[in-house]
Write a protein that holds these residues in place. Sequence first.
Motif, PDB file in Angstrom:
ATOM      1  N   PHE A   1       0.843  -1.191   0.000  1.00 55.10           N
ATOM      2  CA  PHE A   1       0.000   0.000   0.000  1.00 55.10           C
ATOM      3  C   PHE A   1       0.882   1.245   0.000  1.00 55.10           C
ATOM      4  CE2 PHE A   1      -1.917   3.420   2.543  1.00 55.10           C
ATOM      5  CZ  PHE A   1      -3.005   3.727   1.741  1.00 55.10           C
ATOM      6  N   VAL A   2       0.566   2.178  -0.905  1.00 58.08           N
ATOM      7  CA  VAL A   2       1.275   3.460  -0.995  1.00 58.08           C
ATOM      8  C   VAL A   2       0.275   4.575  -0.739  1.00 58.08           C
ATOM      9  CG1 VAL A   2       2.546   5.018  -2.503  1.00 58.08           C
ATOM     10  CG2 VAL A   2       2.965   2.557  -2.624  1.00 58.08           C
ATOM     11  N   PRO A   3       0.523   5.441   0.232  1.00 58.51           N
ATOM     12  CA  PRO A   3      -0.402   6.553   0.477  1.00 58.51           C
ATOM     13  C   PRO A   3      -0.648   7.354  -0.796  1.00 58.51           C
ATOM     14  CG  PRO A   3       1.213   6.418   2.246  1.00 58.51           C
ATOM     15  CD  PRO A   3       1.642   5.453   1.187  1.00 58.51           C
ATOM     16  N   PRO A   4      -1.913   7.636  -1.121  1.00 59.78           N
ATOM     17  CA  PRO A   4      -2.220   8.328  -2.390  1.00 59.78           C
ATOM     18  C   PRO A   4      -1.499   9.658  -2.545  1.00 59.78           C
ATOM     19  CG  PRO A   4      -4.210   7.462  -1.377  1.00 59.78           C
ATOM     20  CD  PRO A   4      -3.126   7.288  -0.370  1.00 59.78           C
ATOM     21  N   GLU A   5      -1.286  10.353  -1.428  1.00 60.79           N
ATOM     22  CA  GLU A   5      -0.652  11.671  -1.551  1.00 60.79           C
ATOM     23  C   GLU A   5       0.815  11.578  -1.973  1.00 60.79           C
ATOM     24  OE1 GLU A   5      -0.506  10.421   2.819  1.00 60.79           O
ATOM     25  OE2 GLU A   5      -1.972  10.432   1.169  1.00 60.79           O
ATOM     26  N   LEU A   6       1.415  10.369  -1.885  1.00 66.85           N
ATOM     27  CA  LEU A   6       2.810  10.210  -2.297  1.00 66.85           C
ATOM     28  C   LEU A   6       2.945   9.721  -3.728  1.00 66.85           C
ATOM     29  CD1 LEU A   6       4.385   8.591   0.905  1.00 66.85           C
ATOM     30  CD2 LEU A   6       4.289  11.003   0.249  1.00 66.85           C
TER      31      LEU A   6
END
Length: 383
Positions: A367-372
């Motif tokens: 999972f990658v935070p959307p803001e990154l």
Amino acid sequence: MTSSSQDRNLPASERKLQKARSEGQVARSTDLTHLAVLGAGAAAVMTLSPLLFERLKLGLSQQLSFDASTVLHPDTMLTRLQDMVLAGLMGSVVFAAIIIAAIILSAVTAGGWVASLKPVMPDLSRLSPLKGISGLFSKKKLAEVVKMTVVSLILIVIAATFLKSSIGTIASLILQPSSAALRHLMDWLSTGMGLLLLVILVVAMIDLPLQSFLHKSQLKMSLQEVKDEHKESDGNPQMKGKMRAKQREMAQRGSIRAVPKADFVVMNPTHYAVAIQYDEATMGAPRVISKGADLLAMKIRDIAKAHDIPVLQSPPLARALYANAELDENIPATLYAAVAQVLAYVYRLKAAMRGEGPMPDEVPAPFVPPELDPLAKQPVTAS
């Protein structure tokens, strides 16, 4: 809008002083040059005159001697003339060399060494009558006129006093033998020259800081000029951005050599590649040691495969690391969990390849935070 001279009340910046210096504009003291010329000339005359007089005396004694051989060989007169001319030229060259050296030394002492051809280059603006007339009424010219007037009055007073006090002694020299009269005359001239040099020395000591002050005053800047210089120094923001991008690209190209040290490479299949290294004993967190886009990403992939380094496809993580992690720095803390999942997979994969365990399952999708993630779709908020 250009500023008038009345608005230039700010001291010249170091950059403007350096620019003026590169153009040959530095503080010069003519009085220091006069002191150097007169002092070096007087010292040269007093030092060289005995030797020159002896050489002249010897030359004249030889030139004025005639015998039968001279009459039979008149061409020897030309040889004698040549010897006298060479002696005179040698004396003149030595004297000129001393004076030139003194002038150069005084100029370097006043304003330092400046290598610039601009002051001697043709400039038609110097022929402008209006510019010449305006230069006559400048602060620098006014200071020169006042200084020369004061110096002239001082020299006149000193010369008159010296002549009045010694005129009787000089008049009595005609009653003395020639050798004694010449010695007294030389002493009198030396004393007068010493007084003259003393006055010029005092004037030069005053003129040297004065010229420096006037030079800096002439280069004073207006507030608008200071702003323009700061803007020019800072550069155009767009140009600075391009330069930083170019520097980043060069750094990324240089980081290619570090790819063989990576533990794994994570890629967006067609655009981005990021090489990660982690040593539990020496590092507090995984570190980005190389990254690149497009052709550079393909190069990183090829080098990794050539060194048997795992290359994993994880587009969101590759984009996030490329956008938010700097070279030779730890990854952002918000990506620790995602990178840890990939590292765990890599460790199991390497162990299986050594025959120490089963092959791991398919590549994880951390999972990658959307803001990154630069390409993640941001939610649209209702107004």
